[in-house]
Design a protein around this motif. Structure first.
Motif, PDB file in Angstrom:
ATOM      1  N   LEU A 257       0.833  -1.204   0.000  1.00 39.16           N
ATOM      2  CA  LEU A 257       0.000   0.000   0.000  1.00 39.16           C
ATOM      3  C   LEU A 257       0.867   1.254   0.000  1.00 39.16           C
ATOM      4  CD1 LEU A 257      -2.938  -0.904   2.429  1.00 39.16           C
ATOM      5  CD2 LEU A 257      -3.119  -0.344   0.004  1.00 39.16           C
ATOM      6  N   PHE A 258       1.988   1.220   0.702  1.00 38.20           N
ATOM      7  CA  PHE A 258       2.922   2.347   0.669  1.00 38.20           C
ATOM      8  C   PHE A 258       3.417   2.591  -0.749  1.00 38.20           C
ATOM      9  CE2 PHE A 258       3.208   2.289   5.261  1.00 38.20           C
ATOM     10  CZ  PHE A 258       3.589   3.579   5.570  1.00 38.20           C
ATOM     11  N   ILE A 259       3.672   1.512  -1.482  1.00 34.35           N
ATOM     12  CA  ILE A 259       4.222   1.638  -2.840  1.00 34.35           C
ATOM     13  C   ILE A 259       3.180   2.164  -3.817  1.00 34.35           C
ATOM     14  CG2 ILE A 259       5.211   0.342  -4.774  1.00 34.35           C
ATOM     15  CD1 ILE A 259       6.421  -1.570  -2.694  1.00 34.35           C
ATOM     16  N   PHE A 260       1.945   1.659  -3.740  1.00 38.30           N
ATOM     17  CA  PHE A 260       0.941   1.973  -4.752  1.00 38.30           C
ATOM     18  C   PHE A 260      -0.009   3.110  -4.368  1.00 38.30           C
ATOM     19  CE2 PHE A 260       2.014  -2.467  -5.858  1.00 38.30           C
ATOM     20  CZ  PHE A 260       2.337  -2.275  -7.188  1.00 38.30           C
ATOM     21  N   ALA A 261      -0.223   3.341  -3.080  1.00 39.47           N
ATOM     22  CA  ALA A 261      -1.171   4.380  -2.668  1.00 39.47           C
ATOM     23  C   ALA A 261      -0.494   5.711  -2.353  1.00 39.47           C
ATOM     24  CB  ALA A 261      -1.971   3.904  -1.450  1.00 39.47           C
ATOM     25  N   LEU A 262       0.738   5.659  -1.841  1.00 32.46           N
ATOM     26  CA  LEU A 262       1.416   6.892  -1.426  1.00 32.46           C
ATOM     27  C   LEU A 262       1.641   7.876  -2.582  1.00 32.46           C
ATOM     28  CD1 LEU A 262       2.517   8.228   1.092  1.00 32.46           C
ATOM     29  CD2 LEU A 262       4.748   7.215   0.596  1.00 32.46           C
ATOM     30  N   PRO A 263       1.977   7.434  -3.821  1.00 33.62           N
ATOM     31  CA  PRO A 263       2.172   8.403  -4.910  1.00 33.62           C
ATOM     32  C   PRO A 263       0.981   9.317  -5.159  1.00 33.62           C
ATOM     33  CG  PRO A 263       3.057   6.281  -5.554  1.00 33.62           C
ATOM     34  CD  PRO A 263       2.355   6.066  -4.248  1.00 33.62           C
ATOM     35  N   LEU A 264      -0.244   8.804  -4.974  1.00 31.37           N
ATOM     36  CA  LEU A 264      -1.422   9.655  -5.164  1.00 31.37           C
ATOM     37  C   LEU A 264      -1.461  10.744  -4.098  1.00 31.37           C
ATOM     38  CD1 LEU A 264      -4.023  10.272  -6.688  1.00 31.37           C
ATOM     39  CD2 LEU A 264      -5.212   8.647  -5.201  1.00 31.37           C
ATOM     40  N   GLY A 265      -1.088  10.412  -2.872  1.00 32.19           N
ATOM     41  CA  GLY A 265      -1.034  11.411  -1.815  1.00 32.19           C
ATOM     42  C   GLY A 265       0.014  12.480  -2.106  1.00 32.19           C
ATOM     43  N   VAL A 266       1.168  12.064  -2.621  1.00 24.13           N
ATOM     44  CA  VAL A 266       2.226  13.022  -2.980  1.00 24.13           C
ATOM     45  C   VAL A 266       1.752  13.936  -4.099  1.00 24.13           C
ATOM     46  CG1 VAL A 266       4.564  13.249  -3.922  1.00 24.13           C
ATOM     47  CG2 VAL A 266       4.069  11.476  -2.213  1.00 24.13           C
ATOM     48  N   GLN A 267       1.063  13.352  -5.094  1.00 21.76           N
ATOM     49  CA  GLN A 267       0.559  14.166  -6.200  1.00 21.76           C
ATOM     50  C   GLN A 267      -0.477  15.168  -5.713  1.00 21.76           C
ATOM     51  OE1 GLN A 267      -2.516  14.481  -7.908  1.00 21.76           O
ATOM     52  NE2 GLN A 267      -1.588  15.768  -9.498  1.00 21.76           N
ATOM     53  N   LYS A 268      -1.333  14.749  -4.789  1.00 22.92           N
ATOM     54  CA  LYS A 268      -2.336  15.658  -4.230  1.00 22.92           C
ATOM     55  C   LYS A 268      -1.673  16.781  -3.445  1.00 22.92           C
ATOM     56  CE  LYS A 268      -6.225  13.918  -5.663  1.00 22.92           C
ATOM     57  NZ  LYS A 268      -7.090  14.715  -6.577  1.00 22.92           N
ATOM     58  N   LEU A 269      -0.592  16.466  -2.739  1.00 27.91           N
ATOM     59  CA  LEU A 269       0.155  17.492  -2.008  1.00 27.91           C
ATOM     60  C   LEU A 269       0.760  18.500  -2.975  1.00 27.91           C
ATOM     61  CD1 LEU A 269       1.339  18.554   0.661  1.00 27.91           C
ATOM     62  CD2 LEU A 269       3.257  16.970   0.337  1.00 27.91           C
ATOM     63  N   TYR A 270       1.342  17.989  -4.052  1.00 28.48           N
ATOM     64  CA  TYR A 270       1.906  18.870  -5.087  1.00 28.48           C
ATOM     65  C   TYR A 270       0.817  19.737  -5.709  1.00 28.48           C
ATOM     66  CZ  TYR A 270       3.441  20.096  -9.821  1.00 28.48           C
ATOM     67  OH  TYR A 270       3.705  20.770 -10.994  1.00 28.48           O
ATOM     68  N   SER A 271      -0.342  19.138  -5.989  1.00 27.18           N
ATOM     69  CA  SER A 271      -1.448  19.873  -6.586  1.00 27.18           C
ATOM     70  C   SER A 271      -1.936  20.983  -5.660  1.00 27.18           C
ATOM     71  CB  SER A 271      -2.599  18.904  -6.899  1.00 27.18           C
ATOM     72  OG  SER A 271      -3.721  19.586  -7.397  1.00 27.18           O
ATOM     73  N   THR A 272      -1.957  20.707  -4.362  1.00 30.54           N
ATOM     74  CA  THR A 272      -2.396  21.715  -3.393  1.00 30.54           C
ATOM     75  C   THR A 272      -1.406  22.867  -3.306  1.00 30.54           C
ATOM     76  OG1 THR A 272      -3.514  20.002  -2.096  1.00 30.54           O
ATOM     77  CG2 THR A 272      -3.057  22.091  -0.985  1.00 30.54           C
ATOM     78  N   ILE A 273      -0.108  22.547  -3.303  1.00 30.10           N
ATOM     79  CA  ILE A 273       0.934  23.575  -3.200  1.00 30.10           C
ATOM     80  C   ILE A 273       0.934  24.490  -4.421  1.00 30.10           C
ATOM     81  CG2 ILE A 273       3.438  23.951  -3.122  1.00 30.10           C
ATOM     82  CD1 ILE A 273       3.615  21.366  -1.471  1.00 30.10           C
ATOM     83  N   THR A 274       0.655  23.923  -5.597  1.00 31.35           N
ATOM     84  CA  THR A 274       0.745  24.683  -6.855  1.00 31.35           C
ATOM     85  C   THR A 274      -0.622  25.164  -7.346  1.00 31.35           C
ATOM     86  OG1 THR A 274       0.611  22.623  -8.139  1.00 31.35           O
ATOM     87  CG2 THR A 274       2.812  23.418  -7.559  1.00 31.35           C
ATOM     88  N   THR A 275      -1.591  25.241  -6.431  1.00 28.51           N
ATOM     89  CA  THR A 275      -2.950  25.631  -6.837  1.00 28.51           C
ATOM     90  C   THR A 275      -2.984  26.987  -7.522  1.00 28.51           C
ATOM     91  OG1 THR A 275      -3.940  24.358  -5.047  1.00 28.51           O
ATOM     92  CG2 THR A 275      -5.282  26.100  -6.012  1.00 28.51           C
ATOM     93  N   ASN A 276      -2.276  27.961  -6.980  1.00 22.96           N
ATOM     94  CA  ASN A 276      -2.324  29.333  -7.506  1.00 22.96           C
ATOM     95  C   ASN A 276      -1.234  29.629  -8.532  1.00 22.96           C
ATOM     96  OD1 ASN A 276      -4.527  30.035  -5.818  1.00 22.96           O
ATOM     97  ND2 ASN A 276      -3.115  30.285  -4.093  1.00 22.96           N
ATOM     98  N   ARG A 277      -0.495  28.612  -8.945  1.00 20.87           N
ATOM     99  CA  ARG A 277       0.570  28.820  -9.920  1.00 20.87           C
ATOM    100  C   ARG A 277      -0.006  28.921 -11.325  1.00 20.87           C
ATOM    101  NH1 ARG A 277       4.452  23.882 -11.092  1.00 20.87           N
ATOM    102  NH2 ARG A 277       2.550  23.298 -12.209  1.00 20.87           N
TER     103      ARG A 277
END
Length: 335
Positions: A257-277
């Motif tokens: 689950l760490f291998i397959f589920a964690l990348p989506l969480g990282v992508q969501k974090l990136y998406s949140t950080i770059t919302t106003n970019r």
């Protein structure tokens, strides 16, 4: 204005994303639905019905099956038929709501299974008594209710026919997208995986402690007191065997689950950080490709439990699977 080379690059990325969505979705859909159906059938057998951890695995398999059906059917058929969830308002909201409720339920129940194994392995008898079928059933109901409440905003937020979004059926405002992304990122991925790791390590520590506590002197004392009942010993050994194999199934599943589920969480974090970019069209295409790819990885996590249980679940799980196939074969032959 974009240059011809940039337009060609954007077209290429969009085509690759569409091909991956269409064909990888078919593979994940097939192995995921078959695996979860077999999981549900095996974990419903009599030998697993009274086991609290197996009950939580069963609930997680049902949630995984619902997530795959609602999440991949439209993606799989997108190249051959019109996706009504992208254009119909009711279907868009319904699909998004069911999918986003099923995902956390599947993951939270695995976390609860980890907590159940920790309780059962605890040297404290009061904790061990908390590991029960009744508590597992209550946990499933509470988990479902909390997931519904957490993602209830989707019914209001999601709208079809969107253009500047990773999906055509998506959150219509920035606030809606942030609410969904943060809920998914922290409550569905980061926190459950973190607590899975914590309780997994605590369970391993409890198992080591219990083994170190058993000494030759203890065994001799048991021998002096006389041999226990044969039937009771056999039954207890069978339960211990099931418990050990369920623990191994759980630990391997948490690792994957760490291998397959964690990348989506990282992508969501990136998406949140770059919302106003302010992003170029090429960057938007790359971001959409990354989002669709890690989303499919997450669906692999929804489809893999049966194969984990078959490979590392030991003889108990495989014997029940073989017994189920043998029973089905006999019923077919009688027809």
């Amino acid at each position: 204005m974009s240059s011809p080379s940039e337009v060609a690059f954007i077209t290429y990325i969009n085509n690759v994303s569409a091909q991956i969505n269409q064909y990888l979705s078919i593979f994940i859909f097939l192995f995921g639905t078959v695996g979860n159906i077999l999981n549900i059938l095996v974990l419903s057998q009599r030998s697993f019905r009274s086991n609290s951890c197996a009950t939580l695995f069963l609930g997680s398999s049902i949630a995984n099956f619902i997530a795959i059906i609602t999440g991949l059917t439209t993606r799989m058929l997108s190249g051959w038929a019109v996706d009504l969830t992208n254009t119909n308002r009711v279907l868009c909201k319904l699909r998004a709501f069911v999918l986003n409720v099923a995902r956390p339920v599947a993951l939270w129940l695995i976390l609860l299974a980890g907590i159940d194994r920790w309780l059962l392995s605890s040297p404290n008898i009061r904790y061990r008594q908390m590991s029960s079928l009744k508590n597992a059933q209550r946990s499933i109901i509470i988990t479902l209710i909390l997931s519904i409440l957490l993602f209830s905003h989707i019914i209001y937020c999601y709208e079809p026919n969107l253009i500047n979004a990773p999906l055509k059926c998506y959150g219509v405002t920035i606030t809606c997208r942030l609410a969904t992304d943060l809920s998914l990122m922290f409550m569905t991925i980061f926190f459950p995986l973190l607590f899975m790791l914590i309780f997994g390590l605590m369970t391993i520590n409890n198992v080591r402690y219990s083994r170190n506590r058993t000494r030759p002197g203890d065994i001799s004392m048991i021998t002096m007191q006389g041999p226990p009942s044969t039937s009771r010993t056999t039954e207890q050994q069978q339960r211990n065997k099931i418990d050990d194999q369920l623990l191994m199934m759980l630990l391997v599943q948490v690792l994957l689950l760490f291998i397959f589920a964690l990348p989506l969480g990282v992508q969501k974090l990136y998406s949140t950080i770059t919302t106003n970019r302010v992003s170029s069209q090429a960057q938007v295409a790359i971001d959409n490709f990354a989002y669709n790819f890690v989303l499919l990885l997450n669906f692999i996590a929804n489809g893999m439990p049966f194969y984990i249980y078959t490979l590392v679940g030991g003889n108990v799980f495989r014997k029940e699977l073989q017994k189920m196939f043998a029973t089905a074969r006999q019923k077919i032959c009688r027809l």
